[in-house]
Design an enzyme around this catalytic site. Structure first.
Site, PDB file in Angstrom:
ATOM      1  N   CYS A 132       2.618   2.239  12.808  1.00 43.92           N
ATOM      2  CA  CYS A 132       3.810   2.893  12.287  1.00 43.92           C
ATOM      3  C   CYS A 132       4.310   3.957  13.230  1.00 43.92           C
ATOM      4  O   CYS A 132       5.481   4.261  13.287  1.00 43.92           O
ATOM      5  CB  CYS A 132       3.519   3.598  10.979  1.00 43.92           C
ATOM      6  N   THR A 154      11.624  -8.024 -10.864  1.00 45.54           N
ATOM      7  CA  THR A 154      11.161  -9.388 -11.112  1.00 45.54           C
ATOM      8  C   THR A 154       9.817  -9.615 -10.436  1.00 45.54           C
ATOM      9  O   THR A 154       9.643  -9.326  -9.256  1.00 45.54           O
ATOM     10  CB  THR A 154      12.207 -10.406 -10.614  1.00 45.54           C
ATOM     11  N   ALA A 205      -2.173  -6.410   0.246  1.00 47.40           N
ATOM     12  CA  ALA A 205      -2.746  -7.740   0.464  1.00 47.40           C
ATOM     13  C   ALA A 205      -2.816  -8.151   1.932  1.00 47.40           C
ATOM     14  O   ALA A 205      -3.742  -8.852   2.336  1.00 47.40           O
ATOM     15  CB  ALA A 205      -1.949  -8.785  -0.327  1.00 47.40           C
ATOM     16  N   GLN A 233      -7.481   0.053   3.865  1.00 45.83           N
ATOM     17  CA  GLN A 233      -8.264  -0.443   4.995  1.00 45.83           C
ATOM     18  C   GLN A 233      -9.658  -0.895   4.573  1.00 45.83           C
ATOM     19  O   GLN A 233     -10.333  -1.594   5.319  1.00 45.83           O
ATOM     20  CB  GLN A 233      -8.376   0.625   6.086  1.00 45.83           C
ATOM     21  N   GLY A 267       0.812  -1.209   0.000  1.00 42.22           N
ATOM     22  CA  GLY A 267       0.000   0.000   0.000  1.00 42.22           C
ATOM     23  C   GLY A 267       0.851   1.268   0.000  1.00 42.22           C
ATOM     24  O   GLY A 267       0.520   2.253  -0.665  1.00 42.22           O
TER      25      GLY A 267
HETATM   26  C1  PLP Z   1      -4.810   3.432   5.154  1.00 40.62           C
HETATM   27  C2  PLP Z   1      -3.490   2.809   4.902  1.00 40.62           C
HETATM   28  N1  PLP Z   1      -2.766   3.207   3.855  1.00 40.62           N
HETATM   29  C3  PLP Z   1      -1.560   2.660   3.562  1.00 40.62           C
HETATM   30  C4  PLP Z   1      -1.023   1.673   4.352  1.00 40.62           C
HETATM   31  C5  PLP Z   1       0.316   1.141   3.991  1.00 40.62           C
HETATM   32  O1  PLP Z   1       0.256  -0.176   3.545  1.00 40.62           O
HETATM   33  P1  PLP Z   1       1.563  -1.092   3.634  1.00 40.62           P
HETATM   34  O2  PLP Z   1       2.071  -0.962   5.041  1.00 40.62           O
HETATM   35  O3  PLP Z   1       1.100  -2.433   3.322  1.00 40.62           O
HETATM   36  O4  PLP Z   1       2.561  -0.545   2.689  1.00 40.62           O
HETATM   37  C6  PLP Z   1      -1.745   1.238   5.492  1.00 40.62           C
HETATM   38  C7  PLP Z   1      -1.243   0.195   6.414  1.00 40.62           C
HETATM   39  O5  PLP Z   1      -0.139   0.161   6.884  1.00 40.62           O
HETATM   40  C8  PLP Z   1      -3.003   1.820   5.766  1.00 40.62           C
HETATM   41  O6  PLP Z   1      -3.716   1.434   6.820  1.00 40.62           O
HETATM   42  C1  PLP Z   2      22.409  -7.327 -12.226  1.00 40.80           C
HETATM   43  C2  PLP Z   2      20.978  -7.203 -11.837  1.00 40.80           C
HETATM   44  N1  PLP Z   2      20.559  -6.079 -11.231  1.00 40.80           N
HETATM   45  C3  PLP Z   2      19.304  -5.911 -10.833  1.00 40.80           C
HETATM   46  C4  PLP Z   2      18.356  -6.891 -11.057  1.00 40.80           C
HETATM   47  C5  PLP Z   2      16.951  -6.631 -10.602  1.00 40.80           C
HETATM   48  O1  PLP Z   2      16.575  -7.434  -9.516  1.00 40.80           O
HETATM   49  P1  PLP Z   2      15.014  -7.700  -9.262  1.00 40.80           P
HETATM   50  O2  PLP Z   2      14.436  -8.144 -10.557  1.00 40.80           O
HETATM   51  O3  PLP Z   2      14.995  -8.736  -8.228  1.00 40.80           O
HETATM   52  O4  PLP Z   2      14.393  -6.419  -8.844  1.00 40.80           O
HETATM   53  C6  PLP Z   2      18.737  -8.087 -11.700  1.00 40.80           C
HETATM   54  C7  PLP Z   2      17.791  -9.200 -11.980  1.00 40.80           C
HETATM   55  O5  PLP Z   2      16.700  -9.066 -12.473  1.00 40.80           O
HETATM   56  C8  PLP Z   2      20.073  -8.234 -12.091  1.00 40.80           C
HETATM   57  O6  PLP Z   2      20.496  -9.343 -12.712  1.00 40.80           O
END
Ligand code: PLP
Ligand code: PLP
Lengths: 393, 123, 393, 123
Positions: free
Chosen positions: A324, A236, A199, A178, A70
C-alpha cells in the site's frame, strides 16, 4: 522462470476455490435476500459458508459478518465501537506497527476527538501486553493489536493482551489478516471480542472479508441500508465471494500443518544462507516468533526499490515495505518503530513464501539476490566496493 | 510504473563508479530520504570529458543518474549547467509523478559537481 | 420451466464477463498496488477497466472510484459530503422513494444532527424538481435523487434537478443503480456531481460498485487505510471484480438499444394483458416514464408474498416489495408514498424482465399468474368469490 | 425460509372457504398489517364438526390456517381453546422467526370464533 514471493500482499486463488465459486456466478446467481428458489439457494450457500468460517475459528455462525475485506473489517471494528459508545471522551489503545487500515482509521478518529495511544514494539517487533495496564483510562473503550505483522511477520501475544483487556472490561480487537493462513485461531480460547480477516490472504478471492463480532459486543454500523448480515452490514450479499472465502479457509485449515512445516523449512534455510553469505544484511523482527512464510531483511548501502526491481527483472516478485505504501518516499513505519535507522529502513525487502514456493525457486532467488546486492553496492556511494565496507560519504 | 526505456537503463546503467582522476565531485540527497546521488566529472578546458555516478536510490534515481551523465559528456561546463530535470525526464521518456524528484536530484548533483569544480579552480 | 423475473434484485453474470474475469483469479492475481510485474499487470487491467467505465458515462477515469457495491457508494456519497462540509448545520434533500441504502444512511445522519428533507413523489411516483427551490436552506450541502426507482421503475427528471442544484451550488448525487443497464447516462450533459452504480444489476459480479465523483467535488472518506483509489477508498483492489464490472457495462451499453426494445415490447404486452384480463389489478408508477423491464402491480384482496410463493412453486421468480425488505411486516415505503392504501400495498408484486426473458416465458407467467390470483382470491376474506367483488369483512 | 411441509400445505391447503351453516365465525388481523384470518366453525354438542378458513396473508398464514382448522375438527370447544400457537408451529414442523406471528393469528382466530359461539349460545 517466474517466482512469486509476495504472498503477504496477496495470494493466487486456489483452483478448487474457483471451482466452488463458479456455479454461483452464472447459475445459482440469486440474491440471497430474495425469498424465491433462486434466493433460497444462494441463502443456503451463504449460511453454509458462514458455518464453515465460524467453525474454523470456533465461533458461532451468527458472530460472522461478511465485509468487503480486511480494511473494511478494521474500519468497522474501530469506528463501530466508537459510534456505539456513550462515553463523552473515548480512548483507544493500539500499536505503532498496525496496518494502515488501523492506523489511518485511528488518525481519522483522532480528528473526531478520540484519544489514541500507540504502543511501541521492542526492537524485535514484539508488543509487551503488560504495558497495557498502565495505558487504560476510564475512557478506554477498545484495544486493537494485530495478530501478526504484515511486514516483519511477528506474532503478538494476543491471548494475554485479550485477557488483560477483559479484566478491565475493554473490548479487544485483533487484525488477523496476516495470521489466518498459518495460525490456529480459536476466538473462544483466546478471548477475542472482534477479529478481522481478508480472504485473498489465504488463497481466496479479493473483495471479501469477515469481521467476527462476539455475541453481546455492541457495534455501530459502518454501512447503512438493507437488512443483510442481520441488519449490521448492508449491501447485496456477494454469494460467490463468500462461498470462495469459506472454501479457501477450509482448505487452509486442512493443509495448515503440512504447509507450515514445508514453508518454514525453506524459509529458515534461506534466512541462514543470506545472513551467512551476504555481508551487512539484517533480519528485522524476532526470528522465532514470526509467521512461517515471512522474511524481512535490510540490505545496508542499497535502496529497497532498486533491489525489488532487479529481482523483478529476473522474474522474482517481492515487496519493499508494504504494497500500500508503494510509491511513497517514506521508510516503513514498522521498520522505523524497531529503532532501525532511516537509511537502513530504506534498504528493506520482504520475501513472503507461499504454498507454491519450492526449494529450487529459493535457490534461484538466493543466487539472483546475491548478485543483485553485489551489483547495487557497486554503484552505491555508501559502500566502498574495493574495501568491501560501508562508509558515509 | 516505469516505461521500457527507464527499465532498460536501470538494467544496464552506464557510467557507474568512481572516476579516479575526477576533478569535480557533487553529492546530493541523504540516505534517510532514501536517495543519494554522487556525480564525478573530469573536466578539461571547460569541457566535460568524462562523467560517472554512484547512486543509492530507486530504479528511477539510477536511470536518471545514468542518462544524465551520458547527456553531459562532451558538453561544456556552461552547457551542462543548463541541463534541467525536465530534460532528464524527457530523455527517459517520462517518469511516474512520484519519481520526478529523482530527475531533480540528477540536475542538482551535476550542478553541485560543477560548483565544486568552479570553487576549486576560481575560488 | 424456470423463469427469472427478478432482474432488479440481481442479474446472472454474463458468461463473457466471467470469461474476462477468469485470468485474474488464478493467473494474473497480483496486488494492483505492487510494483513488480504481477502488480503492474493487475494495475494495467484496473486502469483499463476504469477507462472503459468512465467512457460509458462520459466521465474521466480519475473520476471513477471503485467500491464494494451500490450501498457503499450511496453511503460514501452522503456521509462523505457531510464529513467534509464545514457548515455548522448541515442539510440534505432527498426523496421518500429512495432505496434503503440512501434512506437508512439519512436516518443515521439525522442521529448526527444532519437535517434531512424527504420530497414526496406524485401518485405516479414522480419527483417534481421545481419543488427543490423551496427546500434549499443556507445549510443545504447535497441533494440526492435516484435515477430510477428500484420498485416501480420510475425515471426521475435528473437533468433538471441537477441544474437547479448547480444554480444553488448544492452538490447533486444520483443513485443510478437501477438505471445503468437500460439508460444512457452522460454525467457531463446531465450535470451530475456524484453517481452510484452496482455491477450485479447489469450482469456483472456482486460485491463491486462505483462512485463517480466529479473532479473538484470534495468528499470525505468512508473507509480509511492504504492509498488505493487515489487515497480515497482503501482496501486491496479486487481486480477480477473490477475487470468484470467494466466488461459488463461495456456489453450493456453495446446491446442497450436492442435489449431495451425487445424487453419493452414483452413488458407492454404483459401489462396490457394483465390489466385487461385480471380484474382489480393496478399498475404502480407512471406507465411511460419507467424502466423498460419493470412491471409493478397490486392485486387487490390477496397478499403479495403468497402470490410470490405460488409463482415460485411454478418456477417463476418475482419479488414482493424489494428484496432487502423481505421478511418485514411493513408494506413497501415506495408504494405507500404513492398514496396507495396499506392493504393494497401489501398486495404488490414486481416483475423485472431481463436479457434472457422470452415471449414464451411471459405467456406462461401470465397463465400461472391468472390462476394464482384466482386461487388466492378464492381463499381471501376480502373477496366474495361468488359475486366476484371485493368486500371488507 | 419455509420447510417442505409448510410449502406443501400452502400449495394444497385444506378447509378453504365459507361454511354455509357455520354457527361461529372469528376474524383476526387487518389488511393494513398484511394479515386477516377468518375461521368458520360448525359446532354440534360442543364438538367442532367442521371448520373452514379464509385468509389474506402470506404462505405461512395460509398454511397455519389450514393446519389449525384440521387440528380442531373433531375436538370439543374446550379442547380447541387449549390450542396454542406453539402447537400450530410444531405441527408445521417450524416457521421462520418473523412468521411466528402467523401461528398466533391462527390461535386467536379460533379463540375468536369460539368466543362468538359462546356469546351467541350463552349470551
Ligand atoms: C495486517 C493487515 N491488515 C489489513 C489488511 C487489509 O486487507 P485488505 O487489503 O484485504 O482490505 C492487510 C492487507 O492488505 C494486512 O496485511
Ligand atoms: C436503487 C438501488 N440503490 C442501491 C442499491 C444497493 O446496491 P447493492 O445491493 O449492490 O449494494 C440497490 C440494489 O440493491 C438499488 O436498487
Amino acid at each position: 522462470m517466474k517466482i512469486y514471493l509476495d504472498n503477504s500482499a496477496t495470494t493466487p486463488l486456489n483452483p478448487h476455490v474457483l471451482e466452488a465459486m463458479l456455479p454461483f456466478f452464472t447459475d445459482k446467481f440469486g440474491n440471497a435476500s430474495s425469498i424465491h428458489s433462486y434466493g433460497r439457494e444462494a441463502n443456503r450457500a451463504v449460511s453454509e459458508a458462514r458455518e464453515i468460517i465460524a467453525e474454523c475459528i470456533n465461533a458461532r455462525p451468527s458472530e460472522i459478518y461478511f465485509t468487503s475485506g480486511g480494511t473494511e473489517s478494521d474500519n468497522w471494528a474501530l469506528k463501530g465501537a466508537v459510534y456505539v459508545s456513550k462515553n463523552k471522551y473515548k480512548h483507544i489503545i493500539t500499536t505503532q506497527i498496525e496496518h494502515p487500515a488501523i492506523l489511518n482509521t485511528c488518525a481519522e478518529l483522532e480528528k473526531q476527538n478520540v484519544e489514541i495511544t500507540y504502543m511501541n514494539p521492542s526492537n524485535e517487533g514484539m508488543i509487551n501486553p503488560k504495558e497495557l495496564s498502565n495505558l487504560f483510562t476510564e475512557n478506554t473503550i477498545l484495544t486493537s493489536i494485530m495478530f501478526a505483522n504484515n511486514e516483519i511477520g511477528t506474532l503478538q501475544p494476543i491471548k494475554e493482551a485479550a485477557r488483560i483487556c477483559r479484566e478491565q472490561s475493554v473490548l479487544f480487537h485483533t487484525d488477523a489478516v496476516q495470521a489466518m493462513d498459518s495460525q490456529k485461531i480459536d476466538v473462544k480460547e483466546l478471548g477475542i471480542d472482534m477479529l478481522s480477516m481478508s480472504a485473498h490472504k489465504f488463497y481466496g478471492p479479493k473483495g471479501i472479508g469477515v469481521l467476527f463480532v462476539k455475541t453481546g459486543s455492541r457495534l455501530g454500523k459502518l454501512i447503512n441500508g438493507g437488512e443483510q448480515e442481520r441488519g449490521l452490514r448492508a449491501g447485496t450479499t456477494p454469494t460467490p465471494l463468500i462461498v470462495g472465502m469459506a472454501k479457501a479457509l477450509e482448505i487452509s485449515v486442512r493443509d495448515r500443518e503440512k504447509n507450515n512445516q514445508r514453508i518454514l523449512r525453506l524459509r529458515n534455510i534461506f534466512i541462514d544462507r543470506v545472513l551467512s553469505e551476504i555481508p551487512y544484511v539484517y533480519l528485522n523482527g524476532n526470528r522465532e516468533n514470526r509467521l512461517p512464510n515471512n522474511v524481512n531483511l535490510s540490505f545496508a548501502f542499497i535502496e529497497g526499490e532498486s533491489v525489488l526491481m532487479r529481482l523483478d527483472l529476473a522474474g522474482i516478485a517481492v515487496s519493499s515495505g508494504s504494497a500500500c505504501a508503494s510509491g511513497s518516499l517514506e521508510a516503513s513505519h514498522v521498520i522505523l518503530s524497531l529503532g532501525v535507522k532511516e537509511e537502513l529502513a530504506h534498504s528493506t525487502i520482504r520475501f513472503s513464501l507461499g504454498v507454491d514456493t519450492t526449494e529450487q525457486q529459493m535457490d534461484y532467488v538466493f543466487n539472483v539476490l546475491k548478485k543483485t546486492v553485489d551489483d547495487l553496492r557497486r554503484m552505491s556511494p555508501l559502500y566502498d566496493y574495493e574495501k568491501g565496507i560501508g562508509s558515509y560519504v | 510504473m516505469y516505461n521500457d526505456k527507464v527499465i532498460e537503463i536501470f538494467k544496464n546503467p552506464k557510467n557507474i563508479g568512481d572516476l579516479k582522476d575526477a576533478n569535480a565531485i557533487g553529492t546530493i540527497g541523504n540516505a534517510s530520504c532514501g536517495d543519494i546521488m554522487q556525480v564525478f566529472l573530469k573536466i578539461e578546458n571547460n569541457v566535460i570529458v568524462d562523467a560517472k555516478f554512484k547512486t543509492f536510490g530507486c530504479a528511477a534515481a539510477i536511470a536518471a543518474s545514468s542518462i544524465a551523465t551520458e547527456m553531459i559528456i562532451g558538453k561544456t561546463v556552461d552547457e551542462a549547467l543548463t541541463l534541467k530535470n525536465a530534460d532528464v525526464v524527457a530523455e527517459l521518456g517520462g517518469l511516474p509523478a512520484q519519481k520526478i524528484h529523482c530527475s531533480v536530484l540528477a540536475e542538482e548533483a551535476i550542478q553541485a559537481a560543477i560548483k565544486d569544480y568552479k570553487e576549486k579552480n576560481n575560488g
